[in-house]
Design an enzyme around this catalytic site. Structure first.
Site, mmCIF file in Angstrom:
data_model
loop_
_atom_site.group_PDB
_atom_site.id
_atom_site.type_symbol
_atom_site.label_atom_id
_atom_site.label_comp_id
_atom_site.label_asym_id
_atom_site.label_seq_id
_atom_site.Cartn_x
_atom_site.Cartn_y
_atom_site.Cartn_z
ATOM 1 N N GLU A 1 0.821 -1.224 0.000
ATOM 2 C CA GLU A 1 0.000 0.000 0.000
ATOM 3 C C GLU A 1 0.851 1.268 0.000
ATOM 4 O O GLU A 1 0.346 2.343 0.326
ATOM 5 C CB GLU A 1 -0.949 0.004 1.204
ATOM 6 C CG GLU A 1 -1.901 -1.173 1.292
ATOM 7 C CD GLU A 1 -2.944 -1.219 0.180
ATOM 8 O OE1 GLU A 1 -2.895 -0.372 -0.735
ATOM 9 O OE2 GLU A 1 -3.797 -2.124 0.226
ATOM 10 N N HIS B 1 -3.009 2.191 8.183
ATOM 11 C CA HIS B 1 -4.138 1.463 7.594
ATOM 12 C C HIS B 1 -4.354 0.193 8.398
ATOM 13 O O HIS B 1 -3.395 -0.490 8.753
ATOM 14 C CB HIS B 1 -3.824 1.120 6.137
ATOM 15 C CG HIS B 1 -4.701 0.061 5.552
ATOM 16 N ND1 HIS B 1 -6.068 0.209 5.431
ATOM 17 C CD2 HIS B 1 -4.427 -1.176 5.069
ATOM 18 C CE1 HIS B 1 -6.577 -0.889 4.887
ATOM 19 N NE2 HIS B 1 -5.604 -1.748 4.665
ATOM 20 N N HIS C 1 -7.696 -3.011 9.439
ATOM 21 C CA HIS C 1 -8.998 -3.588 9.104
ATOM 22 C C HIS C 1 -9.914 -3.545 10.334
ATOM 23 O O HIS C 1 -10.425 -4.579 10.777
ATOM 24 C CB HIS C 1 -8.812 -5.017 8.582
ATOM 25 C CG HIS C 1 -7.928 -5.103 7.369
ATOM 26 N ND1 HIS C 1 -7.394 -6.279 6.900
ATOM 27 C CD2 HIS C 1 -7.485 -4.138 6.505
ATOM 28 C CE1 HIS C 1 -6.655 -6.051 5.817
ATOM 29 N NE2 HIS C 1 -6.698 -4.749 5.562
ATOM 30 N N GLU D 1 -17.557 12.071 22.118
ATOM 31 C CA GLU D 1 -16.192 12.499 21.774
ATOM 32 C C GLU D 1 -15.933 12.623 20.269
ATOM 33 O O GLU D 1 -15.000 13.307 19.858
ATOM 34 C CB GLU D 1 -15.182 11.502 22.344
ATOM 35 C CG GLU D 1 -15.030 11.567 23.841
ATOM 36 C CD GLU D 1 -14.380 12.866 24.282
ATOM 37 O OE1 GLU D 1 -13.234 13.090 23.901
ATOM 38 O OE2 GLU D 1 -15.040 13.655 24.989
ATOM 39 N N HIS E 1 -13.212 -3.176 3.249
ATOM 40 C CA HIS E 1 -11.774 -3.427 3.392
ATOM 41 C C HIS E 1 -11.234 -2.928 4.738
ATOM 42 O O HIS E 1 -10.766 -3.723 5.538
ATOM 43 C CB HIS E 1 -11.005 -2.787 2.225
ATOM 44 C CG HIS E 1 -9.537 -3.059 2.251
ATOM 45 N ND1 HIS E 1 -8.792 -3.267 1.118
ATOM 46 C CD2 HIS E 1 -8.658 -3.164 3.283
ATOM 47 C CE1 HIS E 1 -7.535 -3.507 1.440
ATOM 48 N NE2 HIS E 1 -7.426 -3.442 2.758
#
Ligand code: 13P
Ligand code: ZN
Length: 275
Positions: free
Chosen positions: A118, A141, A143, A171, A212
């Site tokens: 990525e 990144h 999941h 919050e 994803h």
């Protein structure tokens, strides 16, 4: 001058700690997830000789805007579960080459490992974030389970998605007043998803990849981890709320405006009803 043990470097310790935490939370199964962390040259100098390049690894996009910059990154196909036991195999310190066509490996990624697949999304996001916030240093990144689940059940309109998250925990508006960006489903690891993520990152530090995972950006590891953690908690609450039979009452827009005033944040324009 003799270099210090890089395994004791604060940036390596931080990467080990955060990947371990992310694995513990169940957001990085197998090789899921990746992190890139922009380092200052003075941070690496006690540990590494910048002239000792182990190898050069080509990139499929133009990284010339980051030429000469140093990053510590997670490796492609590497399991966050294994980072603490073997940081040198799973992490790497790289410098973007002068022509922006590759990265020069200075440490780690043993046995011909390469940076995360990525990298286009990470580096394009760094470029986008640095333009709006010169202090930005981390792209993460993962999941995150409930955000991922919510991308199946919730309307993917950015305003609708953001409003639901804001309503799930008080919050949230304070932590991400700019909201969350949402992409269409795209193939991971491509320049296309990199460009789309970076375009969103100009406005929001959180970008959802439907079906994803999630991308987050910020000035340090705590900020990005906290940002994703807060959105993920809201998505978890949403999951419970739906399972418990749906919303009977929520935080009104009037309440959200009062909250924004109290904490000095500006909600994304047009996302709350005008007062
Ligand atoms: P990498 O192992 O190449 O970092 O890929 C993991 C991932 O989450 C892809 O989106
Ligand atoms: Zn992923």
């Amino acid at each position: 001058m003799k270099k210090m043990d890089i395994l004791q470097a604060p940036f390596v310790r931080e990467m080990v700690e955060v990947t371990t935490n992310l694995y513990r939370l169940g957001w990085d199964e197998r090789n899921g997830g990746n992190i890139s962390y922009l380092l200052k040259k003075e941070e690496i100098l006690p540990f590494l000789d910048p002239n000792e390049v182990l190898r050069t690894i080509p990139m499929i996009f133009d990284g010339s805007k980051l030429a000469g910059k140093y990053f510590i990154v997670t490796g492609s196909g590497k399991y966050f579960k294994n980072v603490s036991a073997a940081p040198t195999d799973n992490l790497g310190v790289v410098r973007v080459s002068d022509d922006g066509k590759g990265v020069e490996l200075l440490w780690g990624l043993t046995n011909d490992a390469v940076p995360t697949s990525e990298l286009p999304s990470h580096f394009m996001s760094h470029i986008a974030r640095l333009e709006v916030d010169p202090e930005n240093r981390v792209i993460m990144h993962n999941h995150a389970s409930h955000l991922l689940a919510m991308s199946f059940t919730h309307n993917l309109d950015e305003k609708a998605f953001t409003r639901t998250l804001w309503q799930m925990c008080t919050e949230c508006l304070v932590v991400f007043p700019e909201g969350i960006g949402v992409l269409p489903w795209l193939v991971p690891g491509t320049n296309e998803i990199g460009k789309a993520t970076a375009a969103k990152m100009k406005e929001t530090r959180l970008v959802l990849w439907p079906q994803h995972g999630i991308y987050g950006a910020g000035k340090d590891m705590d900020e990005v981890f906290g940002l994703i953690e807060t959105a993920e908690k809201a998505a978890e609450v949403y999951t419970y709320v739906c399972a418990q039979g749906g919303i009977k009452q929520t935080i009104s827009d009037e309440n959200l405006w009062t909250l924004a005033d109290a904490f000095g944040v500006i909600p994304k324009e047009g996302y709350l009803e005008e007062r």
